[in-house]
Design a protein around this motif. Structure first.
Motif, PDB file in Angstrom:
ATOM      1  N   ALA A  50      -1.260 -14.304  -1.224  1.00 30.76           N
ATOM      2  CA  ALA A  50      -2.467 -13.688  -0.660  1.00 30.76           C
ATOM      3  C   ALA A  50      -2.202 -12.237  -0.289  1.00 30.76           C
ATOM      4  CB  ALA A  50      -2.935 -14.476   0.569  1.00 30.76           C
ATOM      5  N   ALA A  51      -1.035 -12.006   0.326  1.00 31.45           N
ATOM      6  CA  ALA A  51      -0.696 -10.631   0.727  1.00 31.45           C
ATOM      7  C   ALA A  51      -0.562  -9.740  -0.505  1.00 31.45           C
ATOM      8  CB  ALA A  51       0.602 -10.638   1.517  1.00 31.45           C
ATOM      9  N   ARG A  52       0.093 -10.282  -1.537  1.00 30.14           N
ATOM     10  CA  ARG A  52       0.300  -9.481  -2.747  1.00 30.14           C
ATOM     11  C   ARG A  52      -1.032  -9.191  -3.442  1.00 30.14           C
ATOM     12  NH1 ARG A  52       3.439 -12.707  -5.331  1.00 30.14           N
ATOM     13  NH2 ARG A  52       1.948 -13.297  -6.919  1.00 30.14           N
ATOM     14  N   GLN A  53      -1.841 -10.250  -3.594  1.00 25.61           N
ATOM     15  CA  GLN A  53      -3.152 -10.069  -4.252  1.00 25.61           C
ATOM     16  C   GLN A  53      -4.016  -9.067  -3.502  1.00 25.61           C
ATOM     17  OE1 GLN A  53      -5.511 -13.550  -5.219  1.00 25.61           O
ATOM     18  NE2 GLN A  53      -3.675 -14.693  -5.769  1.00 25.61           N
ATOM     19  N   THR A  54      -3.947  -9.162  -2.183  1.00 26.63           N
ATOM     20  CA  THR A  54      -4.750  -8.268  -1.354  1.00 26.63           C
ATOM     21  C   THR A  54      -4.370  -6.815  -1.608  1.00 26.63           C
ATOM     22  OG1 THR A  54      -4.943  -9.915   0.365  1.00 26.63           O
ATOM     23  CG2 THR A  54      -5.281  -7.662   1.033  1.00 26.63           C
ATOM     24  N   PHE A  55      -3.075  -6.564  -1.602  1.00 27.80           N
ATOM     25  CA  PHE A  55      -2.642  -5.182  -1.796  1.00 27.80           C
ATOM     26  C   PHE A  55      -2.928  -4.709  -3.210  1.00 27.80           C
ATOM     27  CE2 PHE A  55      -0.357  -1.513  -0.439  1.00 27.80           C
ATOM     28  CZ  PHE A  55      -0.570  -1.565   0.926  1.00 27.80           C
ATOM     29  N   ASN A  56      -2.768  -5.622  -4.171  1.00 27.98           N
ATOM     30  CA  ASN A  56      -3.010  -5.236  -5.569  1.00 27.98           C
ATOM     31  C   ASN A  56      -4.494  -5.073  -5.887  1.00 27.98           C
ATOM     32  OD1 ASN A  56      -0.337  -5.129  -6.081  1.00 27.98           O
ATOM     33  ND2 ASN A  56      -0.200  -7.143  -7.044  1.00 27.98           N
ATOM     34  N   SER A  57      -5.358  -5.484  -4.951  1.00 28.96           N
ATOM     35  CA  SER A  57      -6.795  -5.316  -5.215  1.00 28.96           C
ATOM     36  C   SER A  57      -7.153  -3.825  -5.278  1.00 28.96           C
ATOM     37  CB  SER A  57      -7.632  -6.026  -4.140  1.00 28.96           C
ATOM     38  OG  SER A  57      -7.467  -5.385  -2.894  1.00 28.96           O
ATOM     39  N   VAL A  58      -6.312  -3.000  -4.712  1.00 27.58           N
ATOM     40  CA  VAL A  58      -6.498  -1.547  -4.877  1.00 27.58           C
ATOM     41  C   VAL A  58      -5.588  -1.118  -6.022  1.00 27.58           C
ATOM     42  CG1 VAL A  58      -6.360   0.724  -3.802  1.00 27.58           C
ATOM     43  CG2 VAL A  58      -6.973  -1.263  -2.433  1.00 27.58           C
ATOM     44  N   SER A  59      -6.194  -0.832  -7.166  1.00 34.40           N
ATOM     45  CA  SER A  59      -5.364  -0.580  -8.350  1.00 34.40           C
ATOM     46  C   SER A  59      -4.884   0.866  -8.416  1.00 34.40           C
ATOM     47  CB  SER A  59      -6.150  -0.930  -9.612  1.00 34.40           C
ATOM     48  OG  SER A  59      -7.320  -0.161  -9.650  1.00 34.40           O
ATOM     49  N   ASN A  60      -5.587   1.758  -7.735  1.00 34.72           N
ATOM     50  CA  ASN A  60      -5.235   3.170  -7.868  1.00 34.72           C
ATOM     51  C   ASN A  60      -5.333   3.860  -6.503  1.00 34.72           C
ATOM     52  OD1 ASN A  60      -4.984   5.859  -8.574  1.00 34.72           O
ATOM     53  ND2 ASN A  60      -6.167   5.652 -10.459  1.00 34.72           N
ATOM     54  N   TRP A  61      -4.235   3.891  -5.803  1.00 38.70           N
ATOM     55  CA  TRP A  61      -4.230   4.471  -4.458  1.00 38.70           C
ATOM     56  C   TRP A  61      -4.500   5.980  -4.461  1.00 38.70           C
ATOM     57  CZ3 TRP A  61      -4.418   1.945   0.090  1.00 38.70           C
ATOM     58  CH2 TRP A  61      -4.169   0.563   0.065  1.00 38.70           C
ATOM     59  N   PRO A  62      -3.937   6.740  -5.408  1.00 38.32           N
ATOM     60  CA  PRO A  62      -4.255   8.168  -5.399  1.00 38.32           C
ATOM     61  C   PRO A  62      -5.749   8.431  -5.601  1.00 38.32           C
ATOM     62  CG  PRO A  62      -2.304   7.770  -6.720  1.00 38.32           C
ATOM     63  CD  PRO A  62      -2.875   6.435  -6.398  1.00 38.32           C
ATOM     64  N   ALA A  63      -6.392   7.602  -6.434  1.00 33.65           N
ATOM     65  CA  ALA A  63      -7.837   7.782  -6.637  1.00 33.65           C
ATOM     66  C   ALA A  63      -8.584   7.473  -5.347  1.00 33.65           C
ATOM     67  CB  ALA A  63      -8.326   6.885  -7.776  1.00 33.65           C
ATOM     68  N   LEU A  64      -8.151   6.414  -4.641  1.00 34.59           N
ATOM     69  CA  LEU A  64      -8.783   6.071  -3.358  1.00 34.59           C
ATOM     70  C   LEU A  64      -8.589   7.211  -2.362  1.00 34.59           C
ATOM     71  CD1 LEU A  64     -10.138   4.172  -1.326  1.00 34.59           C
ATOM     72  CD2 LEU A  64      -7.915   3.097  -0.936  1.00 34.59           C
ATOM     73  N   ARG A  65      -7.376   7.751  -2.339  1.00 38.00           N
ATOM     74  CA  ARG A  65      -7.080   8.872  -1.441  1.00 38.00           C
ATOM     75  C   ARG A  65      -8.041  10.035  -1.726  1.00 38.00           C
ATOM     76  NH1 ARG A  65      -5.048  13.652  -1.539  1.00 38.00           N
ATOM     77  NH2 ARG A  65      -3.866  14.399   0.241  1.00 38.00           N
ATOM     78  N   ASN A  66      -8.194  10.366  -3.020  1.00 39.23           N
ATOM     79  CA  ASN A  66      -9.090  11.473  -3.384  1.00 39.23           C
ATOM     80  C   ASN A  66     -10.527  11.204  -2.954  1.00 39.23           C
ATOM     81  OD1 ASN A  66      -6.967  12.787  -4.547  1.00 39.23           O
ATOM     82  ND2 ASN A  66      -7.434  12.157  -6.637  1.00 39.23           N
TER      83      ASN A  66
END
Lengths: 223, 113
Positions: A50-66
């Motif tokens: 669950a923890a892994r899936q949760t974190f992987n639900s964000v596929s592109n952190w730099p895009a989220l940051r932008n």
């Protein structure tokens, strides 16, 4: 959870929004991930998964940051593809051509290899060896810039290959059209295109890719 | 299920969030959960798509986030609809209604409205 928040902080990096606001955002995103993981666990997924899936639900952190920075600052959103592909590609193309021009200006002679087919002089190879040797640096800078902006591996490869792709465009599209439009005097053997493509597209692609290779990976680490 | 184009999703997301917050203040995860539930999964928001949208709406003054303590003692940032956001709701509803009516006329796409 504090662990989630540390991971989020590491993945987002500095947002430039002030410490207080950044901490608030990290905390809020952490709360979301905690809820998401709890919901997965409640549906029967093992805690670690669950923890892994949760974190992987964000596929592109730099895009989220932008996206977050853009939303917070109200600055106009630069198109994602512009950041990860067009700008690094344009930079690579410019750098590659500036290096070539400088070499020609400062006297690095190209190596010409002429061929005779059917009793006439036709296609030739032109090698500018120092330019070819400089291309790994161009490929490396382009791939790194694309990755840093959050580009996928495909964006990184395309940005690194931009100088070669641009020349391919010239040979495949522009030259034949120019010849047709201008008419007869340009008696260029068709195999010239093949040789031009090989020497100015395929050959430079190799050092460009060699330079890019160490930087080709998914944008930032994903756990 | 067919995916919804990002731009349509973003535009419709604003309306969905305003409509939900018009009923009661909610935190981010609850907003995404309710959107998925109430649209039968057609519209889905995850962390990456929801928060930039919420922050943009907050910046425009349509919603306001406040840290609130739940009964469990856990603090969450709940979003409240502001008077400015409430004013946006009616025109947005009208805009999307017109959009679906236009689609219905041209392509026979019926709207749920």
């Amino acid at each position: 959870m504090p662990d989630d928040q540390e991971l989020i902080k590491a993945h987002l990096g500095k947002l430039g929004l002030g410490t207080r606001r950044e901490e608030e955002i990290v905390r809020e995103l952490g709360e979301y991930l905690e809820d998401h993981a709890a919901a997965l666990e409640a549906s029967g997924v093992a805690r670690d998964d669950a923890a892994r899936q949760t974190f992987n639900s964000v596929s592109n952190w730099p895009a989220l940051r932008n996206e977050i920075v853009s939303a917070e600052t109200g600055e106009s959103i630069m198109n994602y593809r512009t950041k990860v592909l067009w700008l690094p590609a344009l930079f690579a193309l410019t750098l590659s051509n500036v290096v070539l021009a400088l070499m020609q200006i400062f006297g690095t002679p190209p190596h010409f290899y002429w061929f005779y087919t059917g009793g006439r002089m036709a296609p030739y190879y032109v090698f500018v060896f120092p330019w070819l040797i400089s291309q790994p640096v161009v490929g490396a800078i382009a791939a790194y810039s694309s990755r840093r902006a959050g580009g996928a591996v495909l964006h990184q490869v395309l940005a690194a290959l931009a100088p070669a792709i641009a020349l391919l465009g010239v040979f495949v599209l522009v030259l034949p059209f120019a010849m047709i439009l201008e008419g007869g005097p340009h008696d260029i053997h068709p195999s010239a295109f093949l040789i031009l493509t090989m020497t100015w597209v395929l050959l430079p692609s190799v050092p460009l890719l060699i330079g890019a290779a160490p930087f080709l990976r998914k944008p930032q680490a994903q756990s | 299920m067919l995916g919804i184009d990002t731009k349509i999703k973003r535009g419709s997301g604003e309306l969905a969030i305003l409509a939900l917050l018009d009923q009661e203040p909610l935190h981010g995860y609850e907003i995404s959960k309710r959107i998925a539930q109430q649209t039968g999964g057609v519209l889905q928001f995850n962390l990456a798509s929801l928060y930039p949208l919420l922050y943009r709406m907050e910046k425009r003054g349509w919603v306001k986030g406040k840290w609130e303590e739940a009964q469990s003692g856990r603090k969450r940032r709940c979003y409240h609809l502001t008077p400015k956001g409430k004013k946006q709701l009616a025109p947005l509803r009208e805009e999307w209604n017109s959009f679906f009516q236009a689609l219905h006329r041209i392509a026979g796409v019926a709207h749920a409205g």
